[in-house]
Scaffold this active site. Structure first.
Site, short mmCIF file in Angstrom:
data_model
loop_
_atom_site.label_atom_id
_atom_site.label_comp_id
_atom_site.label_asym_id
_atom_site.label_seq_id
_atom_site.Cartn_x
_atom_site.Cartn_y
_atom_site.Cartn_z
CG ASP A 49 -2.01 -1.04 1.16
OD1 ASP A 49 -2.19 -1.62 0.07
OD2 ASP A 49 -2.67 -1.27 2.19
CD GLU B 115 6.46 2.00 -4.94
OE1 GLU B 115 6.79 2.37 -6.07
OE2 GLU B 115 7.02 2.40 -3.90
CG PHE B 116 -1.68 2.29 -4.81
CD1 PHE B 116 -2.01 1.74 -6.03
CD2 PHE B 116 -2.47 3.32 -4.31
CE1 PHE B 116 -3.11 2.20 -6.74
CE2 PHE B 116 -3.57 3.79 -5.01
CZ PHE B 116 -3.89 3.22 -6.24
CB SER C 283 -37.17 -6.81 -13.42
OG SER C 283 -36.93 -5.62 -12.73
CB ILE C 284 -34.89 -11.51 -15.48
CG1 ILE C 284 -34.24 -11.72 -14.10
CG2 ILE C 284 -33.91 -10.88 -16.44
CD1 ILE C 284 -33.04 -12.65 -14.16
CD GLU D 238 -24.74 -14.56 -16.06
OE1 GLU D 238 -25.23 -13.59 -15.45
OE2 GLU D 238 -24.47 -14.54 -17.28
CE LYS E 200 -33.06 -11.88 -8.70
NZ LYS E 200 -32.84 -10.83 -7.69
CG ASP F 72 -29.82 -9.25 -1.70
OD1 ASP F 72 -30.53 -8.44 -2.32
OD2 ASP F 72 -30.06 -9.62 -0.54
CD GLU G 219 -27.38 -6.34 -8.21
OE1 GLU G 219 -28.31 -6.37 -7.38
OE2 GLU G 219 -27.58 -6.32 -9.45
CE1 TYR H 243 -17.13 -10.59 -9.18
CE2 TYR H 243 -18.77 -10.99 -7.46
CZ TYR H 243 -17.49 -11.18 -7.97
OH TYR H 243 -16.59 -11.94 -7.29
CE LYS I 273 -28.24 -12.95 -17.23
NZ LYS I 273 -27.16 -11.93 -17.16
CE LYS J 100 -35.65 -13.59 -6.24
NZ LYS J 100 -36.16 -12.77 -5.19
CB CYS K 54 -31.56 -16.45 37.37
SG CYS K 54 -31.57 -17.91 36.27
CB CYS L 152 -31.80 -20.76 39.81
SG CYS L 152 -30.53 -19.48 39.62
CB CYS M 284 -27.78 -16.77 36.17
SG CYS M 284 -28.15 -17.73 37.65
CB CYS N 175 -28.46 -21.78 37.75
SG CYS N 175 -29.55 -21.33 36.39
#
Length: 722
Positions: free
Chosen positions: A42, A44-45, A91-92, A128, A130, A132, A188, A244, A312, A336, A430, A433, A448, A454
């Site tokens: 990191d 170096e970046f 939508s599918i 593929e 789905k 969320d 997504e 993705y 698909k 689903k 409790c 007991c 407790c 107990c």
């Protein structure tokens, strides 16, 4: 050799340097965000990133829209600009039958639309995930990202370019020398589960620090969608978002676009766009079913949430032939899985007591089908969490169940609240007991305090009591304890010593011989040390070392627990013990305050559990200050144990010696008082003989434990100064 002068290499211009730095940073970003294979540290970046920033600051004309420096976002917007999609983001269709028949039904519909009969070959599909998350359209013109928009109503979305630029996985420029004139990449935006948990942990810390505006998020999808729909890109930048690609919208100027869904996604990946590896080109319905089942079995192990898979038709020409119906493509379907979140209502809130005494509020729910099962109970974790989520009886709540995870109430919906139920608070005693309930400072859980009494804690208490480092009851394992509890043969620890050989023999897999052995082991365990006994009681936060320190300090149980609860050692007295802090002191004091615990201890002593007692360090110190010479009989003596002791184990011998004030060392030196040598003693015995340290056998040890004042007589050649 030529005498011609060497022409020096010209230094790169600012334009060339900026281009080189951008290319380098873009390569590193792709490796880090998309391939998950960082090429440089990191630091170096960051160094190269700052170099490009400085160059662009000195030469603003070199700053390009695809520069990595432009990911950091600009000023907050006053509102979102509407974006009309050139090709609608439709939508599918969702297949409601989550069984294998759902895949077969889709395949049958496609074959019927294409006019295929049973004798025709199977259709090739791209299967593929789905995701969320939140659907996004990325518009690239000549390879450069120029706009990002949400789905919206499918026709018109919102311009969220300022936020999408903060997502490291999304390239600002496609990695190709011949990009299409226009390509809209659809995919997504989501949040990984580990990133979501880290985000919520940061939010909880802010809340604990008094940040009134901080809040936790219900699920990764809401957190991701909320980040994208922020007017201030700085907020989006603070949330760890991922992306993705899985489809496309308008495309112009891509003459050699592949002929299939799978190959097009492969081309996207070659351009530097992240495409999930969890996709498969398959033939026919049965292969779709296999994919659905495989992903379903691994669903909870994925690093992100999905709610199904997508099928698909792979060939794009067939997709065009199939077309659309009711604004849904005939060539695709979402298959689903059982929903992992559902709405239901809280009928009541019970409190359950776990085997370690932890109290957990549990919401009793109107039955709801979630995560593949009917759920009627869901955990609220603890009082603080229940109050933070403001869950009350009668509330409508979101319940989540993923895999084998215990169902939990994710959030309450107060806007749907109709009653006036009070805020949940943990009971003071409790529910099992009736012992006092405490919540230690710095902890979220209530517990407790009736550990020895107990019923909810009975199994854990018995197993700990019988363990090797506690009372060391050989043969009393978990399966036997389970039977005792299931048959209600023991109410408290003391009942272990009341069971006869016949009682033990009546248990499954316990013959007369095993029963005799167990009764003998219990009888032998009655002779112990105060330190072992204190450890065996299972007092919270009291481990072996602390038990030894407490035993050495007080010397006898009466000094520690007193004749009545009011006379038990105070927290202030306990705090004078080495390494005993406020939490441990409070735990010990509370334990001996409970009448139930005191009753069990009295029963154990009445049944013959005993140990050698002394004044203890506290009393000895007080006597010394008063001019008395009283002290533990072996105080100041260093003893080493070696070899095998047949009458008792070395652990037991060490404990009893320490209870008498001796220091039991693991090595021999000139300062060693004596060495106790059992059978097959080795190097320590040889070292003692070399140094002239007195050596005692096991018989002398037993005599010493019974009469510690006899040590001088046992050591006629006591080394000088000992």
């Amino acid at each position: 050799m030529s005498d011609a002068p060497t022409t020096p290499t010209a230094a790169p211009t600012a334009i060339e340097t900026a281009a080189q730095l951008r290319q380098q940073l873009q390569q590193w970003e792709h490796a880090y965000y998309v391939l998950d294979a960082p090429l440089v540290p990191d630091a170096e970046f960051d160094r190269v990133f700052r170099q490009l920033q400085a160059l662009e600051a000195a030469h603003p004309e070199l700053r390009t829209p695809d520069s990595p420096t432009q990911r950091v976002g600009g000023q907050a917007l006053e509102g979102f600009t509407p974006v009309r999609h050139r090709i609608p983001m439709l939508s599918i269709r969702t297949e409601t039958d989550i069984s294998a028949e759902g895949a077969r039904a889709f395949d049958a519909r496609v074959r019927k639309e294409l006019g295929l009969g049973p004798e025709d070959p199977p259709i090739e599909y791209q299967a593929e995930l789905k995701f969320d998350g939140l659907a996004i359209n990325l518009r690239y013109e000549n390879g450069l990202l120029v706009q990002a928009a949400t789905r919206g109503d499918g026709e018109t979305g919102e311009d969220v370019t300022h936020n999408v630029r903060t997502i490291g996985q999304i390239p600002m420029r496609l990695a190709t020398d011949a990009p299409p004139a226009v390509v809209e990449v659809r995919g997504e935006v989501y949040m990984r589960r580990d990133d979501f948990e880290a985000l919520n942990n940061r939010q909880r810390q802010k809340m604990a620090e008094g940040d009134k505006g901080a809040k936790t998020f219900v699920n990764p999808r809401n957190a991701a969608a909320g980040a994208i729909r922020q007017l201030d890109p700085a907020i989006a930048r603070q949330r760890p978002l991922s992306f993705y690609a899985y489809g496309w919208g308008e495309i112009t100027g891509w003459a050699d676009q592949p002929a299939t869904q799978a190959a097009t996604l492969d081309a996207f990946a070659a351009w530097g766009l992240p495409v999930s590896a969890e996709r498969r080109t398959v033939q026919g319905a049965e292969a779709l079913i296999a994919f659905h089942q495989d992903i379903g079995a691994r669903r909870d192990a994925l690093p992100f949430d999905i709610d199904g898979v997508v099928y698909k038709v792979n060939r794009l020409l067939l997709q065009r032939d199939l077309g659309f119906v009711s604004r849904e493509p005939r060539w695709a379907v979402a298959h689903k899985y059982p929903a992992q979140e559902e709405l239901t209502t809280v009928q009541e809130i019970d409190v359950q007591v776990g085997r370690t005494g932890k109290l957990t509020p549990v919401a009793k729910l109107a039955p709801v089908f979630v995560g593949g099962v009917t759920v009627t109970n869901a955990t609220l974790h603890n009082e603080l969490e229940a109050q933070r989520k403001d869950v009350r009886v009668g509330d409508t709540v979101i319940v989540r169940r993923a895999g084998d995870v215990i169902p939990e109430v994710v959030a309450s919906l107060p806007e749907k609240r109709t009653g006036d139920a009070p805020v949940f608070t943990m009971p003071a005693t409790c529910p099992v007991c009736d012992s006092a309930v405490v919540r230690e400072e710095g902890e979220a859980d209530h517990r407790c305090t009736g550990g020895l009494f107990c019923p909810a804690q009975r199994k854990q208490a018995v197993l700990h009591f019988a363990s090797r480092r506690a009372m060391d009851v050989e043969g009393l394992g978990e399966k036997i304890v389970d039977q005792l509890i299931a048959r209600n043969r023991i109410r408290t620890l003391a009942d272990l010593y009341r069971l006869s050989v016949d009682d033990w023999a009546a248990l499954e897999r316990m013959g007369q011989r095993s029963a005799h052995n167990l009764v003998a082991a219990l009888a032998q365990s009655k002779t112990t040390t105060l330190a072992r006994f204190l450890f065996a009681l299972g007092i919270r936060h009291v481990g072996e070392r602390t038990a030894k320190d407490v035993a050495a300090h007080f010397g006898n149980l009466a000094a520690l627990m007193g004749q009545t609860p009011e006379q038990a050692a105070s927290e202030e007295q306990l705090l004078t013990i080495h390494d005993v802090g406020p939490v441990v002191a409070r735990s010990i004091h509370t334990f001996f305050q409970q009448p139930h615990n005191r009753e069990v201890i009295a029963e154990l002593q009445a049944l013959g559990v005993h140990w050698s007692e002394s004044e203890g360090k506290a009393a000895a110190s007080a006597n010394a200050e008063a001019g008395s010479a009283a002290a533990l009989p072996l105080a100041g003596k260093t003893i080493v144990l070696t070899g095998t002791l047949t009458a008792m184990g070395r652990d037991a011998a060490r404990d009893q010696l320490e209870a008498l004030g001796a220091k039991v060392s693991g090595s021999v030196s000139k300062k060693t008082t004596c060495v106790i040598a059992g059978a097959e003693a080795g190097s320590k015995l040889a070292k003692a003989e070399e140094l002239g340290v007195p050596v005692l056998d096991e018989a002398a040890l037993l005599h010493l434990l019974q009469a510690p004042d006899a040590l001088p007589a046992l050591l006629p050649a006591l080394p000088d100064g000992q």
